[in-house]
Design an enzyme around this catalytic site. Sequence first.
Site, mmCIF file in Angstrom:
data_model
loop_
_atom_site.group_PDB
_atom_site.id
_atom_site.type_symbol
_atom_site.label_atom_id
_atom_site.label_comp_id
_atom_site.label_asym_id
_atom_site.label_seq_id
_atom_site.Cartn_x
_atom_site.Cartn_y
_atom_site.Cartn_z
ATOM 1 N N ALA A 114 -22.801 63.730 0.058
ATOM 2 C CA ALA A 114 -21.574 63.411 0.771
ATOM 3 C C ALA A 114 -21.518 64.280 2.021
ATOM 4 C CB ALA A 114 -20.365 63.676 -0.116
ATOM 5 N N GLY A 153 -24.311 63.417 -3.696
ATOM 6 C CA GLY A 153 -23.897 62.017 -3.714
ATOM 7 C C GLY A 153 -25.060 61.077 -3.437
ATOM 8 N N GLU A 188 -26.649 60.639 -6.687
ATOM 9 C CA GLU A 188 -25.737 59.834 -7.526
ATOM 10 C C GLU A 188 -25.784 58.360 -7.116
ATOM 11 O OE1 GLU A 188 -22.480 62.500 -6.651
ATOM 12 O OE2 GLU A 188 -22.262 62.976 -8.776
ATOM 13 N N GLU A 242 -24.521 70.563 -5.518
ATOM 14 C CA GLU A 242 -23.095 70.819 -5.257
ATOM 15 C C GLU A 242 -22.688 72.221 -5.690
ATOM 16 O OE1 GLU A 242 -24.343 68.110 -6.709
ATOM 17 O OE2 GLU A 242 -23.278 66.306 -6.104
HETATM 18 N N1 DAK Z 1 -23.282 66.771 5.008
HETATM 19 C C1 DAK Z 1 -23.183 66.903 6.333
HETATM 20 N N2 DAK Z 1 -24.209 67.213 7.140
HETATM 21 C C2 DAK Z 1 -25.402 67.399 6.557
HETATM 22 C C3 DAK Z 1 -25.590 67.302 5.157
HETATM 23 C C4 DAK Z 1 -24.454 66.950 4.370
HETATM 24 N N3 DAK Z 1 -24.523 66.763 3.046
HETATM 25 N N4 DAK Z 1 -26.896 67.566 4.891
HETATM 26 C C5 DAK Z 1 -27.485 67.810 6.060
HETATM 27 N N5 DAK Z 1 -26.602 67.728 7.071
HETATM 28 C C6 DAK Z 1 -26.851 67.924 8.497
HETATM 29 C C7 DAK Z 1 -27.027 69.406 8.808
HETATM 30 O O1 DAK Z 1 -25.782 70.031 8.947
HETATM 31 C C8 DAK Z 1 -27.812 69.334 10.108
HETATM 32 O O2 DAK Z 1 -26.902 69.020 11.137
HETATM 33 P P1 DAK Z 1 -26.909 69.846 12.532
HETATM 34 O O3 DAK Z 1 -26.798 71.274 12.144
HETATM 35 O O4 DAK Z 1 -28.274 69.504 13.114
HETATM 36 O O5 DAK Z 1 -25.751 69.299 13.302
HETATM 37 C C9 DAK Z 1 -28.704 68.115 9.895
HETATM 38 O O6 DAK Z 1 -28.083 67.332 8.863
HETATM 39 C C10 DAK Z 1 -30.109 68.476 9.442
HETATM 40 O O7 DAK Z 1 -29.992 69.311 8.297
HETATM 41 P P2 DAK Z 1 -30.714 70.757 8.205
HETATM 42 O O8 DAK Z 1 -30.875 71.347 9.550
HETATM 43 O O9 DAK Z 1 -29.963 71.531 7.183
HETATM 44 O O10 DAK Z 1 -32.126 70.321 7.661
HETATM 45 P P3 DAK Z 1 -33.129 71.160 6.724
HETATM 46 O O11 DAK Z 1 -34.380 70.350 6.667
HETATM 47 O O12 DAK Z 1 -33.191 72.584 7.154
HETATM 48 O O13 DAK Z 1 -32.429 71.130 5.268
HETATM 49 C C11 DAK Z 1 -31.335 70.098 3.391
HETATM 50 C C12 DAK Z 1 -32.311 69.940 4.593
HETATM 51 C C13 DAK Z 1 -31.116 68.716 2.784
HETATM 52 C C14 DAK Z 1 -31.995 71.009 2.342
HETATM 53 C C15 DAK Z 1 -29.998 70.728 3.877
HETATM 54 O O14 DAK Z 1 -29.519 69.961 4.979
HETATM 55 C C16 DAK Z 1 -28.938 70.756 2.836
HETATM 56 O O15 DAK Z 1 -28.939 71.591 1.933
HETATM 57 N N6 DAK Z 1 -27.961 69.811 2.932
HETATM 58 C C17 DAK Z 1 -26.815 69.766 2.047
HETATM 59 C C18 DAK Z 1 -27.198 69.262 0.683
HETATM 60 C C19 DAK Z 1 -26.014 69.254 -0.258
HETATM 61 O O16 DAK Z 1 -25.409 70.301 -0.541
HETATM 62 N N7 DAK Z 1 -25.642 68.084 -0.729
HETATM 63 C C20 DAK Z 1 -24.510 67.911 -1.654
HETATM 64 C C21 DAK Z 1 -23.226 67.682 -0.862
HETATM 65 S S1 DAK Z 1 -21.782 67.508 -1.896
HETATM 66 C C22 DAK Z 1 -17.498 61.749 -4.823
HETATM 67 C C23 DAK Z 1 -18.643 61.164 -4.384
HETATM 68 C C24 DAK Z 1 -19.701 61.932 -3.971
HETATM 69 C C25 DAK Z 1 -19.596 63.296 -3.943
HETATM 70 C C26 DAK Z 1 -18.460 63.879 -4.384
HETATM 71 C C27 DAK Z 1 -17.405 63.121 -4.819
HETATM 72 N N8 DAK Z 1 -16.380 60.955 -5.284
HETATM 73 C C28 DAK Z 1 -16.562 59.552 -5.547
HETATM 74 C C29 DAK Z 1 -15.133 61.587 -5.529
HETATM 75 C C30 DAK Z 1 -20.752 64.057 -3.476
HETATM 76 C C31 DAK Z 1 -20.706 65.363 -3.094
HETATM 77 C C32 DAK Z 1 -21.889 65.920 -2.421
HETATM 78 O O17 DAK Z 1 -22.881 65.254 -2.237
#
Ligand code: DAK
Length: 259
Positions: free
Chosen positions: A67, A110, A113, A133
Amino acid sequence: MSFEHILVEPQHAPQIALIRLNRPKELNALNLQLMRELRDALKELDNNDEVRVIILTGNERAFAAGADIKEMAGRTTVDMMKIDQFSTWDQIKRTKKPLIAAVSGFALGGGCELVMTCDMIIASESAQFGQPEIKIGVMPGAGGTQRLTRAVGKALAMEIVLTGRFINAEEALRAGLINKIVPTETYLQETVKFAQQIAALSPLAVQLAKEAVLSSFENNLSEGLLFERKNFYMLFSTEDQKEGMAAFVEKRAATFQGK
Ligand code: DAK
């Protein structure tokens, strides 16, 4: 159909539709608009008689990194409840046609998921799956703790959810999360080939069989068996059943019309 964050090809190949998540700079982070577009596209493709199988993909680097954290960061519980993203996810879950995820790169949070909401998962050699998460102070909210646990078992699911560790395609295959690993350069073509096997079959039988498999998530065994039995009986009122069985007896290939 025109969308901002997804690309839709209703006839990517004969009878195969393709939806591509398309926010490449953000690693296809799933913002609310993207999810609503995905819901609307799936609904439309589900009602399109020319489409028998739908493939959902991202790009080589990312299926979806979760997400959109930037969109979500400032929200309160009340905001989250009012937005009610679940109605969007629930609608996606109700897609009747087979939905195949073609995953390369990151499928996280997400994104993972969403992949698990699909019926089958074809992964490129470079795919990585995870529920990170926990590292940003929350936990999976769109089925991660439930679908992952059913797919890979308690031990590995607990590790993935509590540590945020990613698993690669090999580990995902061994654990039973995905169907197949294919080369990264051709992952989409391989997924289309896989989808074509299903598209050639009776769409009615495929739909009822999909429903019956999914009912095992919702029902206990005796309810599930009853559900299966009713769908099985129902198929004997279709032309596709007559055609499929006649073709077998006559030693020829069947042509299924979805009637
Ligand atoms: N959200 C927003 N931006 C994201 C992102 C994300 N999840 N993942 C990556 N980006 C963006 C980064 O901020 C970066 O943007 P800029 O800084 O260039 O502006 C760009 O994408 C490239 O990412 P990185 O520079 O970080 O790239 P790396 O290769 O160094 O790292 C990475 C890749 C995938 C390991 C890293 O980006 C990362 O850890 N990303 C976050 C992963 C994460 O934590 N995902 C879980 C998010 S929480 C629901 C439904 C769904 C959900 C909840 C509730 N309901 C139905 C209620 C889901 C929740 C989640 O998914």
